[in-house]
Design a protein around this motif. Sequence first.
Motif, mmCIF file in Angstrom:
data_model
loop_
_atom_site.group_PDB
_atom_site.id
_atom_site.type_symbol
_atom_site.label_atom_id
_atom_site.label_comp_id
_atom_site.label_asym_id
_atom_site.label_seq_id
_atom_site.Cartn_x
_atom_site.Cartn_y
_atom_site.Cartn_z
ATOM 1 N N LEU A 112 -1.581 -6.245 9.982
ATOM 2 C CA LEU A 112 -2.731 -5.849 10.014
ATOM 3 C C LEU A 112 -2.897 -4.764 11.203
ATOM 4 N N TRP A 113 -2.287 -5.088 12.376
ATOM 5 C CA TRP A 113 -2.393 -4.319 13.288
ATOM 6 C C TRP A 113 -1.726 -3.017 12.918
ATOM 7 N N THR A 114 -0.806 -2.988 12.335
ATOM 8 C CA THR A 114 0.001 -1.794 12.150
ATOM 9 C C THR A 114 -0.872 -0.907 11.162
ATOM 10 N N ALA A 115 -1.288 -1.581 10.090
ATOM 11 C CA ALA A 115 -2.067 -0.904 9.121
ATOM 12 C C ALA A 115 -3.376 -0.222 9.501
ATOM 13 N N LEU A 116 -3.673 -0.845 10.840
ATOM 14 C CA LEU A 116 -4.942 -0.049 11.697
ATOM 15 C C LEU A 116 -4.308 1.060 12.646
ATOM 16 N N ALA A 142 -2.161 -3.381 -1.690
ATOM 17 C CA ALA A 142 -3.553 -2.878 -1.786
ATOM 18 C C ALA A 142 -4.765 -3.911 -0.864
ATOM 19 N N SER A 143 -4.305 -5.056 -0.969
ATOM 20 C CA SER A 143 -5.286 -6.090 -0.243
ATOM 21 C C SER A 143 -5.175 -5.568 1.141
ATOM 22 N N LEU A 144 -4.019 -5.443 2.046
ATOM 23 C CA LEU A 144 -3.811 -5.088 3.334
ATOM 24 C C LEU A 144 -4.778 -3.759 3.702
ATOM 25 N N THR A 145 -4.565 -2.759 2.799
ATOM 26 C CA THR A 145 -5.167 -1.555 2.839
ATOM 27 C C THR A 145 -6.695 -1.665 3.127
ATOM 28 N N ASN A 146 -7.452 -2.453 2.024
ATOM 29 C CA ASN A 146 -8.685 -2.735 2.026
ATOM 30 C C ASN A 146 -9.096 -3.457 3.251
#
Length: 296
Positions: A116-120, A277-281
Amino acid sequence: MVPLSGAARPEIPAPAPVALAPVTGATLDEAYAANRANAGEASRMADAHGDRARAATDRAMAAPSRRFLAFDGRGSGRTAEVLGDLAHADRVAVLVPGSDTSLDTYDRFRATATHLWTALDRDPRVAVVAWLGYETPDTVSTTVATSGRAEQAAPHLREFIRQLRGIVGEKARLSLLCHSYGSVVCGRAAAGLDVDDIALVGSPGTGADTVAGLHTRARVWAARGSDDWVGEVPHVRADLFGTTVGFGTDPLSPSFGARVFAAGDGGHSDYFAPGSASLTNLARIVLGATSEVTRA
């Protein structure tokens, strides 16, 4: 922070958690250092006890780069680990895990927080907190079908969010991301909780029949991957021999009233998979980009 008690399994020796004054942005580094020192001592005690695996886990947590608001190496363990600069964050995501999460499986839980931290984009304005503040049930057990562990956990989560608000201030946006049985915990803690968003992923239910029944001002989101076995679990609640089994209405049901978002075709453990898709959202929810969240 108020120490988290992980003493349910006393056969694994470790020191009691450090007692700290209420943590503020100015004293975060002091709290981090104290909890790293506690993890180091826990490692030495576990090693002397002959538990090499736990000793290695504790030793990794004592590394200078790790940041814990709370640490308790006793029993199944309790932690609250920070990724990012909490003192300057105006967006904070708190992850609440599901069953089979303990210090012995902590690397898996930390990986979800790291993804999550990376996706942010590791944005300096954003922090992620991996909150392992309760004794999670075993997946193969009777406790996983009842709310007992969630009811025990809910006061600890409420207190943690209250203390987190004291660190980041009232203007920061707080999101609670709740996976699997963790969504039952979030459902029990939701009433009056000072958070902006609650996202339920892979949820067996919350114990409430509707979003209104959660008594929260937060936006409530829900998602389930098409390959998640939880979709096959009956969403019922029944009293059996004085014990309530099941968690009621499916959070994806229109009658529940959550904002249902796309999670792709992943399974029960894939909600934080990189590129999903879930992590992106979930990242969009944390950032407050709610208009960009893709609906299911």
